[in-house]
Design a protein around this motif. Sequence first.
Motif, PDB file in Angstrom:
ATOM      1  N   GLN A 121       0.821  -1.215   0.000  1.00  0.00           N
ATOM      2  CA  GLN A 121       0.000   0.000   0.000  1.00  0.00           C
ATOM      3  C   GLN A 121       0.858   1.270   0.000  1.00  0.00           C
ATOM      4  OE1 GLN A 121      -2.823  -0.004   3.234  1.00  0.00           O
ATOM      5  NE2 GLN A 121      -3.755   1.937   2.652  1.00  0.00           N
ATOM      6  N   ALA A 122       1.888   1.268   0.830  1.00  0.00           N
ATOM      7  CA  ALA A 122       2.718   2.482   0.963  1.00  0.00           C
ATOM      8  C   ALA A 122       3.401   2.829  -0.356  1.00  0.00           C
ATOM      9  CB  ALA A 122       3.755   2.271   2.068  1.00  0.00           C
ATOM     10  N   TRP A 123       3.751   1.802  -1.114  1.00  0.00           N
ATOM     11  CA  TRP A 123       4.509   2.023  -2.357  1.00  0.00           C
ATOM     12  C   TRP A 123       3.584   2.320  -3.542  1.00  0.00           C
ATOM     13  CZ3 TRP A 123       8.353   3.706  -4.887  1.00  0.00           C
ATOM     14  CH2 TRP A 123       8.832   3.156  -6.074  1.00  0.00           C
ATOM     15  N   GLU A 124       2.400   1.757  -3.553  1.00  0.00           N
ATOM     16  CA  GLU A 124       1.547   1.859  -4.739  1.00  0.00           C
ATOM     17  C   GLU A 124       0.490   2.959  -4.663  1.00  0.00           C
ATOM     18  OE1 GLU A 124      -1.031  -1.573  -5.340  1.00  0.00           O
ATOM     19  OE2 GLU A 124      -2.281  -1.000  -3.629  1.00  0.00           O
ATOM     20  N   TYR A 125       0.164   3.490  -3.471  1.00  0.00           N
ATOM     21  CA  TYR A 125      -1.120   4.180  -3.314  1.00  0.00           C
ATOM     22  C   TYR A 125      -1.157   5.602  -3.897  1.00  0.00           C
ATOM     23  CZ  TYR A 125      -0.447   7.579   0.509  1.00  0.00           C
ATOM     24  OH  TYR A 125      -0.081   8.662   1.252  1.00  0.00           O
ATOM     25  N   GLN A 126      -0.028   6.152  -4.228  1.00  0.00           N
ATOM     26  CA  GLN A 126      -0.064   7.474  -4.846  1.00  0.00           C
ATOM     27  C   GLN A 126       0.011   7.346  -6.357  1.00  0.00           C
ATOM     28  OE1 GLN A 126      -0.743  10.264  -3.596  1.00  0.00           O
ATOM     29  NE2 GLN A 126       0.204  10.642  -1.597  1.00  0.00           N
ATOM     30  N   PRO A 127      -0.767   8.051  -7.152  1.00  0.00           N
ATOM     31  CA  PRO A 127      -1.763   9.032  -6.744  1.00  0.00           C
ATOM     32  C   PRO A 127      -3.200   8.521  -6.773  1.00  0.00           C
ATOM     33  CG  PRO A 127      -1.290   9.323  -9.064  1.00  0.00           C
ATOM     34  CD  PRO A 127      -0.538   8.096  -8.608  1.00  0.00           C
ATOM     35  N   ASN A 173       1.543  15.081 -17.725  1.00  0.00           N
ATOM     36  CA  ASN A 173       0.768  16.324 -17.877  1.00  0.00           C
ATOM     37  C   ASN A 173      -0.082  16.612 -16.643  1.00  0.00           C
ATOM     38  OD1 ASN A 173       1.789  16.593 -20.469  1.00  0.00           O
ATOM     39  ND2 ASN A 173       0.011  15.629 -21.450  1.00  0.00           N
ATOM     40  N   ILE A 174      -0.771  15.568 -16.144  1.00  0.00           N
ATOM     41  CA  ILE A 174      -1.623  15.746 -14.968  1.00  0.00           C
ATOM     42  C   ILE A 174      -0.764  16.019 -13.741  1.00  0.00           C
ATOM     43  CG2 ILE A 174      -3.258  14.578 -13.422  1.00  0.00           C
ATOM     44  CD1 ILE A 174      -4.486  15.233 -16.091  1.00  0.00           C
ATOM     45  N   GLY A 175       0.319  15.275 -13.645  1.00  0.00           N
ATOM     46  CA  GLY A 175       1.224  15.456 -12.511  1.00  0.00           C
ATOM     47  C   GLY A 175       1.693  16.893 -12.398  1.00  0.00           C
ATOM     48  N   LYS A 176       1.981  17.513 -13.561  1.00  0.00           N
ATOM     49  CA  LYS A 176       2.440  18.916 -13.549  1.00  0.00           C
ATOM     50  C   LYS A 176       1.383  19.844 -12.973  1.00  0.00           C
ATOM     51  CE  LYS A 176       5.480  18.589 -17.505  1.00  0.00           C
ATOM     52  NZ  LYS A 176       5.364  18.578 -18.965  1.00  0.00           N
ATOM     53  N   LEU A 177       0.118  19.550 -13.267  1.00  0.00           N
ATOM     54  CA  LEU A 177      -0.965  20.410 -12.774  1.00  0.00           C
ATOM     55  C   LEU A 177      -1.164  20.245 -11.267  1.00  0.00           C
ATOM     56  CD1 LEU A 177      -3.593  19.785 -15.604  1.00  0.00           C
ATOM     57  CD2 LEU A 177      -2.212  21.843 -15.276  1.00  0.00           C
ATOM     58  N   PHE A 178      -1.106  18.997 -10.793  1.00  0.00           N
ATOM     59  CA  PHE A 178      -1.388  18.738  -9.376  1.00  0.00           C
ATOM     60  C   PHE A 178      -0.129  18.905  -8.514  1.00  0.00           C
ATOM     61  CE2 PHE A 178      -5.149  16.900 -11.207  1.00  0.00           C
ATOM     62  CZ  PHE A 178      -6.110  16.897 -10.213  1.00  0.00           C
ATOM     63  N   ARG A 179       1.023  18.571  -9.098  1.00  0.00           N
ATOM     64  CA  ARG A 179       2.276  18.572  -8.341  1.00  0.00           C
ATOM     65  C   ARG A 179       3.387  19.111  -9.241  1.00  0.00           C
ATOM     66  NH1 ARG A 179      -0.253  13.766  -8.031  1.00  0.00           N
ATOM     67  NH2 ARG A 179       0.985  13.093  -9.809  1.00  0.00           N
ATOM     68  N   PRO A 180       3.455  20.433  -9.423  1.00  0.00           N
ATOM     69  CA  PRO A 180       4.408  21.012 -10.391  1.00  0.00           C
ATOM     70  C   PRO A 180       5.849  20.555 -10.166  1.00  0.00           C
ATOM     71  CG  PRO A 180       2.919  22.698  -9.521  1.00  0.00           C
ATOM     72  CD  PRO A 180       2.657  21.454  -8.732  1.00  0.00           C
ATOM     73  N   PRO A 185       7.558   8.568  -7.784  1.00  0.00           N
ATOM     74  CA  PRO A 185       8.681   7.601  -7.885  1.00  0.00           C
ATOM     75  C   PRO A 185       8.244   6.190  -8.261  1.00  0.00           C
ATOM     76  CG  PRO A 185       8.753   8.816  -5.795  1.00  0.00           C
ATOM     77  CD  PRO A 185       7.474   9.195  -6.467  1.00  0.00           C
ATOM     78  N   ASN A 186       6.980   5.834  -7.976  1.00  0.00           N
ATOM     79  CA  ASN A 186       6.547   4.465  -8.291  1.00  0.00           C
ATOM     80  C   ASN A 186       6.183   4.277  -9.761  1.00  0.00           C
ATOM     81  OD1 ASN A 186       4.102   5.851  -8.411  1.00  0.00           O
ATOM     82  ND2 ASN A 186       3.232   4.918  -6.574  1.00  0.00           N
ATOM     83  N   TYR A 187       5.970   5.376 -10.506  1.00  0.00           N
ATOM     84  CA  TYR A 187       5.330   5.256 -11.823  1.00  0.00           C
ATOM     85  C   TYR A 187       6.050   4.287 -12.762  1.00  0.00           C
ATOM     86  CZ  TYR A 187       2.742   6.137 -16.017  1.00  0.00           C
ATOM     87  OH  TYR A 187       1.954   5.951 -17.122  1.00  0.00           O
ATOM     88  N   LYS A 188       7.363   4.345 -12.809  1.00  0.00           N
ATOM     89  CA  LYS A 188       8.104   3.527 -13.776  1.00  0.00           C
ATOM     90  C   LYS A 188       8.392   2.111 -13.271  1.00  0.00           C
ATOM     91  CE  LYS A 188       9.901   7.446 -16.297  1.00  0.00           C
ATOM     92  NZ  LYS A 188      11.056   8.270 -16.699  1.00  0.00           N
ATOM     93  N   HIS A 189       7.911   1.817 -12.055  1.00  0.00           N
ATOM     94  CA  HIS A 189       8.046   0.462 -11.504  1.00  0.00           C
ATOM     95  C   HIS A 189       6.711  -0.282 -11.443  1.00  0.00           C
ATOM     96  CE1 HIS A 189      12.194   1.159 -10.149  1.00  0.00           C
ATOM     97  NE2 HIS A 189      11.789   2.373  -9.796  1.00  0.00           N
ATOM     98  N   VAL A 190       5.628   0.461 -11.219  1.00  0.00           N
ATOM     99  CA  VAL A 190       4.318  -0.119 -10.924  1.00  0.00           C
ATOM    100  C   VAL A 190       3.314   0.286 -12.009  1.00  0.00           C
ATOM    101  CG1 VAL A 190       2.421  -0.187  -9.246  1.00  0.00           C
ATOM    102  CG2 VAL A 190       4.779   0.141  -8.443  1.00  0.00           C
ATOM    103  N   GLU A 206      -5.725  18.454 -19.893  1.00  0.00           N
ATOM    104  CA  GLU A 206      -4.389  18.620 -20.472  1.00  0.00           C
ATOM    105  C   GLU A 206      -4.382  19.679 -21.576  1.00  0.00           C
ATOM    106  OE1 GLU A 206      -2.441  14.505 -21.103  1.00  0.00           O
ATOM    107  OE2 GLU A 206      -4.558  14.122 -20.685  1.00  0.00           O
ATOM    108  N   SER A 207      -5.357  19.595 -22.498  1.00  0.00           N
ATOM    109  CA  SER A 207      -5.272  20.461 -23.684  1.00  0.00           C
ATOM    110  C   SER A 207      -5.545  21.923 -23.352  1.00  0.00           C
ATOM    111  CB  SER A 207      -6.193  19.964 -24.800  1.00  0.00           C
ATOM    112  OG  SER A 207      -7.518  19.858 -24.350  1.00  0.00           O
ATOM    113  N   THR A 208      -6.225  22.189 -22.243  1.00  0.00           N
ATOM    114  CA  THR A 208      -6.466  23.584 -21.850  1.00  0.00           C
ATOM    115  C   THR A 208      -5.558  24.013 -20.689  1.00  0.00           C
ATOM    116  OG1 THR A 208      -8.177  23.098 -20.203  1.00  0.00           O
ATOM    117  CG2 THR A 208      -8.905  23.323 -22.491  1.00  0.00           C
ATOM    118  N   ASN A 209      -4.565  23.167 -20.405  1.00  0.00           N
ATOM    119  CA  ASN A 209      -3.644  23.474 -19.308  1.00  0.00           C
ATOM    120  C   ASN A 209      -4.411  23.743 -18.015  1.00  0.00           C
ATOM    121  OD1 ASN A 209      -1.223  23.895 -17.988  1.00  0.00           O
ATOM    122  ND2 ASN A 209      -1.027  26.034 -18.668  1.00  0.00           N
TER     123      ASN A 209
END
Lengths: 433, 433
Positions: free
Chosen positions: A246-252, B143-150, B156-161, B380-383
């Motif tokens: 959970q800690a590793w996967e739950y964001q976002p 794109n979404i990440g930039k809006l919510f978390r510039p 960090p999990n995105y490219k693993h999970v 995304e398209s309207t920033n």
Amino acid sequence: MTAQPYKSWVDSANDHPDFPIQNLPLGIFSRPGQKPRGGVAIGDQILDLQAALDAGLFVGDAAVAAEAASREQLNDFFALGASGRKALRTALLHLLDEHSEQQATMRALGEALLVPMTSCELHLPAHVGDYTDFYVGIHHAQNIGKLFRPDNPLLPNYKHVPIGYHGRSSTLCISGTPVRRPNGQTLPAGQETPSFGPSKRLDYELELGIWLGPGNNMGESIAIGEASNHIAGFCLLNDWSARDVQAWEYQPLGPFLAKNFASSVSPWVITPEALEPFRKPQPARPEGDPQPLSYLLDDADQAAGAFDIELEVLLLTEAMREQGLPPQRLALSNTLNMYWTVAQMVAHHSVGGCKLQPGDLFGSGTLSGPDPDAVGSLLESTNGGKQPLTLASGEQRTFLEDGDEVILRARCRRDGYPTIGFGECRGKVQPAH
Amino acid sequence: MTAQPYKSWVDSANDHPDFPIQNLPLGIFSRPGQKPRGGVAIGDQILDLQAALDAGLFVGDAAVAAEAASREQLNDFFALGASGRKALRTALLHLLDEHSEQQATMRALGEALLVPMTSCELHLPAHVGDYTDFYVGIHHAQNIGKLFRPDNPLLPNYKHVPIGYHGRSSTLCISGTPVRRPNGQTLPAGQETPSFGPSKRLDYELELGIWLGPGNNMGESIAIGEASNHIAGFCLLNDWSARDVQAWEYQPLGPFLAKNFASSVSPWVITPEALEPFRKPQPARPEGDPQPLSYLLDDADQAAGAFDIELEVLLLTEAMREQGLPPQRLALSNTLNMYWTVAQMVAHHSVGGCKLQPGDLFGSGTLSGPDPDAVGSLLESTNGGKQPLTLASGEQRTFLEDGDEVILRARCRRDGYPTIGFGECRGKVQPAH
């Protein structure tokens, strides 16, 4: 509701800790080698609804409801709503009363009508279209929030929004189903890349389950004043959780594999009518807390929308079994720890037009109390795994070990009224593949 | 697969932009006043599988598969897996080929066998037990990440999970179903307390849908090398989103009411066999990206686990209708923008023991490309609503207005091979209640 306590001619019902005649929960059972069918728990027996129908014990609305409840799943019965459910309850109260005129007929039917619960298998009460888990236990939310976000335990939306998320319906399982420890990705402390393997932080969550009755159409909503008409009953729910996953996967996007490997459900559907004597005013919000938005506010719901139900977690380990020790209580909590009422959960869930259906299941979220002996997960009671519990067996636990069995119980107590209970929600941890 | 292009005796199939004989997608249709049943799209016609069975046009495995596919929902057909599906496809290719020996028989059956698609209603292809939405479009996530978390667009999990979450199955709806603008709680900019009312930031999401075939038992998992055997087919999916609701509710458990009011699905199930000519190697990960963990890595999947499918979003507004303008393209993207393959999604979803079932549906998550004209949502398209789009009608849009119709399309193109398409996924926005 009658204030006068009934006794039943079914002896085991009188003083039964869970299933006196005042309870009469519904469930799905099967005799060995037979198909599942609907029944009613009375003492240590199950009343077979089809057998009662065949014997002509029900007439009118009660017969219609009994027929719907006698099938392989309770969805059609849930769809009938309160009127059918109440008609069936009234008929059952008369049939099972110690002075019932049909007592001789029923006794003559023997085990065709009343079958010992221990000789039966119990099944999930309904086909669950969608399962939603809420987060209405505010002490749990605060405890967890402190672990994940020490500076910001309760997020700004918590006191405005009955927070919930969609869970997995395919892995809802009946009490007693073994729960296999999941494999998964985790990021061990101090590492920069994730590892794969069995979860090392397997946990339980003590929850109230809510079975939905009549639903709403997509694009429509259920007003809070109508919400109680859409509730079919209640159960216990253990939302097993792999905290390291959970800690590793739950964001976002929230919990996913950390929760979707198993959620255990107790077999008996406790009706709103059985719980009526245990309704309470929704506890006052602490000074300074915001008022809910109007779609979440209803005078009658605030006056009697809460339930006073004791919730208990017990643990039975392999060593405790070997030493002949009984299950050990890990926590005693109460449904009064819900920050939002069940009606508020229904109104919120449907307010944007989400379709609810008979047999949908809600979980309350973990219902911890404010005290350390009232917390509904190991993550809380061990302070994130930093303070192990010492058990009566001499063992220690931070998280669950293979062979551990978690047992949830719920009881309602009130002076001058028989105790009623939910039965148990059990699950034993199997080693990972 | 044969490399040789077939022609069909069904004239409209030849050069049809979506449904030439090389496609043969399955779906559920009904003639006016009749019950839904299974059929196959060929040109502008639907082949009625029950009628074909009644005429003795299928034998052996193809007949078994056709029978399963002829029912009110395709779940039983999906459960058969690849062998039945391939047997049915082979039989259909022979029956519908321009040189088919049974052509006269079939022509004689007339509209009992081949019914014009425009005279039929189309239905959801299967009962969806559980719907899961992934997040594998990396450009969208950035794109979404930039809006919510510039400062921290890609977590960090995105490219693993292969990040995913559970969605709502009860509000999956077939293309053409009107979509009502949801009411909900939002925290308007600059306010400290939330408001309630119709969403002001209603958006679409351009996604690939994946229909699951044979499942796995609870507690077991599907190895990545086996994952393709568990895929029944593909569709388009519009995961309508209320961005203002989402922003206020999504912490800490993910999207809930922001997404559960409607998700539109295209009616035709495009088979893996039809898409075989459009498989590609999974695009190489950018320099420096981590290797997936071994449970997510399979040589064959990396060599041919991606699909080259063009994805298009179009918008048709009330003003455009009044001015006689055609739908306007808002984006052209491609499934090659998926950071994870479908097999990786299946392997990940089941690795902890989550039970998948025939008829479960996955969404890919929004599939945006790297360029501004390839993004799959208005957010995304309207920033984030800051840069309105100007339409051919002279109107501007940040988010969707009542009366706007969103149209998704998908096409596969390859030199020397007929184009195949998915048909459309449409939905028109109705005013909030």
